[in-house]
Design a protein around this motif. Structure first.
Motif, PDB file in Angstrom:
ATOM      1  N   GLY A   1      31.848  41.741  45.584  1.00 34.00           N
ATOM      2  CA  GLY A   1      32.292  41.576  44.253  1.00 34.00           C
ATOM      3  C   GLY A   1      33.798  41.953  43.825  1.00 34.00           C
TER       4      GLY A   1
ATOM      5  N   SER B   1      28.935  37.429  46.541  1.00 33.94           N
ATOM      6  CA  SER B   1      28.191  38.572  45.501  1.00 33.94           C
ATOM      7  C   SER B   1      28.642  38.447  44.037  1.00 33.94           C
ATOM      8  N   ALA B   2      27.831  39.209  43.504  1.00 31.92           N
ATOM      9  CA  ALA B   2      28.126  39.046  41.940  1.00 31.92           C
ATOM     10  C   ALA B   2      29.564  39.681  41.533  1.00 31.92           C
TER      11      ALA B   2
ATOM     12  N   THR C   1      26.292  43.990  39.117  1.00 34.57           N
ATOM     13  CA  THR C   1      24.949  44.448  39.476  1.00 34.57           C
ATOM     14  C   THR C   1      24.712  45.709  38.921  1.00 34.57           C
TER      15      THR C   1
ATOM     16  N   GLU D   1      23.918  45.873  48.226  1.00 39.51           N
ATOM     17  CA  GLU D   1      24.913  45.512  49.120  1.00 39.51           C
ATOM     18  C   GLU D   1      24.404  44.545  50.150  1.00 39.51           C
TER      19      GLU D   1
HETATM   20 MG    MG Z   1      28.226  43.669  44.907  1.00 41.01          MG
END
Ligand code: MG
Ligand code: ASP
Length: 426
Positions: A8, A38-39, A44, A205
């Motif tokens: 992230g 990831s976001a 998240t 994660e």
């Molecule tokens: Mg993340």
């Protein structure tokens, strides 16, 4: 084939994405590449709050709009003047997000299962958004790539929020979907789907683990995890001013560090790589010229001490009530309750008349533990503690704890572990 994973922090705004894409580009000619993302930033966490409020009938629109604007701003910063492709993508995804959220709110029955199912359907949007933004930005700048839906590849069971990977099916899908080994593929970390095509997630994660799954199934040359730290350090640099970088660690050494609480890589990441002897690089996206830490199959020589801390710990001690001793029978009773309550032990120790455990503090678990065992034991309990593990300790390295008030101490040949108050810094 190589696999890159970006977290992230490496996607937190347009500049970060431009930097991340330039790292991908400077590696793209050498090898076919799968990029797992990831976001963006703290998306998240934001999605978790939106979902919770929505399911509890509270207002969530303000948070939703904030999250939407964050993605739209990033999109517009990445676009050329005459294009709005990324913005359109973001708008479309948020439109389907809102529809899905309303649908889930209507179906919600208040049970844990219903919450966990909704969680995966909603929280997965973070990675869908980020991967679409990255892929479309690359298209816009003329970098050929294809976007892959991880939900069509990573097959899990229906344990929502903690999907267990079906390795056989995932292997088949990876081989079927990624046949042409050229170019760049962009896909999502953290998400998969169950056999009913419902979206699942792999645990918080979990994107590192996704990277390792792809690497394993493709017999990749390596997995590289790009982080906001220079690699694996022997302590958290936020609390330890003279943290040092490991150039090399063995799989075992790295896996044990994650067990004791080192959060730099997800604990499930090492095994799929070690099984196929695939090297793992942990490198800094801020300083991509540096090599970071390599994790591999060779033994690590002379590993300097690692300081690993776990906060929010509780220490619970069970004392026998009469003049009997702690023995196998009362340990069985304690363990039975611990297992039923799904409590994970971080450390345990016994004396003649008492047995102590150190666990992550969760109020409801500790209360139920005390409730269920207080008829048989006198139970003492402390919270707001930290568990410090010094792995590969030397006498000199543990000198610094001498003056502290230590509630519990344990020493083996390799590890020195103590439980102390949370206020202790070092
Ligand atoms: Mg993340
Ligand atoms: N976005 C997910 C999380 O924050 C997965 C990940 O970052 O690895 O938990």
């Amino acid at each position: 084939m190589r696999v890159f994973k970006f977290g992230g922090a490496s996607l937190k705004n347009a500049n970060a994405i431009i930097n991340m894409v330039s790292i991908v580009c400077s590696n793209k000619n050498e090898h076919p590449l799968i990029v797992v993302v990831s976001a963006m930033g703290k998306t998240t966490n934001a999605l978790e709050i939106i979902l919770q409020n929505a399911l509890n009938g509270k207002d969530y629109m303000q948070d939703l709009n904030k999250l939407k604007n964050y993605h739209l701003e990033t999109a517009s910063d990445l676009e050329n003047n005459d294009s709005s492709n990324i913005t359109n993508l973001v708008n479309n995804l948020f439109q389907s997000f809102e529809i899905k959220l309303k649908e889930l709110v209507n179906q919600y029955n208040g049970s844990v299962e219903s919450y966990q199912f909704s969680y995966d359907q909603i929280v997965s949007y973070g990675e869908l958004l980020s991967s679409n933004i990255v892929s479309e930005y690359m298209n816009l700048t003329g970098i050929k790539n294809s976007w892959l839906d991880a939900r069509e590849i990573i097959v899990t069971d229906s344990t929502y929020t903690e999907g267990k990977v079906n390795w056989k099916k995932t292997n088949d899908r990876v081989k079927k979907q990624i046949t042409k080994f050229n170019g760049i593929k962009i896909t999502q970390g953290f998400i998969g789907a169950d056999p009913y095509n419902n979206t699942t997630t792999l645990g918080r994660e979990g994107s590192d683990f996704t990277g390792a799954i792809f690497a394993n199934c493709l017999n990749a040359e390596s997995l590289t995890i790009w982080k906001d730290v220079p690699g694996i350090l022997n302590a958290d640099p936020k609390i330890f001013h003279d943290a040092q970088l490991y150039d090399y660690l063995s799989y075992r050494e790295a896996a044990e560090m994650t067990y004791y609480g080192a959060s730099v890589i997800h604990p499930k990441t090492i095994k799929p790589l070690a099984n196929k002897k695939i090297p793992l690089n942990v490198r800094s996206f801020e300083r991509p010229g540096e090599t970071g830490t390599l994790i591999g199959n060779e033994k690590s020589h002379k590993v300097f001490p690692a300081f690993i801390t776990k906060n929010n710990q509780a220490l619970v001690s069970f004392k026998v009530k009469d003049f009997s001793f702690i023995d196998e029978n009362n340990l069985t009773t304690i363990f039975h309750t611990i297992t039923n309550l799904n409590i994970k032990l971080n450390l345990m120790q016994n004396s003649a008349t008492s047995f102590s455990i150190c666990i992550d503090y969760k109020e409801y678990q500790v209360n139920r533990l005390i409730e269920q065992l207080s008829s048989e034991f006198k139970i003492l309990f402390n919270k707001k503690l930290q568990l410090i593990t010094v792995k590969n300790y030397t006498e000199e390295s543990i000198e610094r704890f001498k003056e502290e008030k230590i509630l519990l101490e344990q020493r083996s040949r390799n590890n020195y572990r103590i439980v102390v108050g949370e206020d202790i810094t070092f």
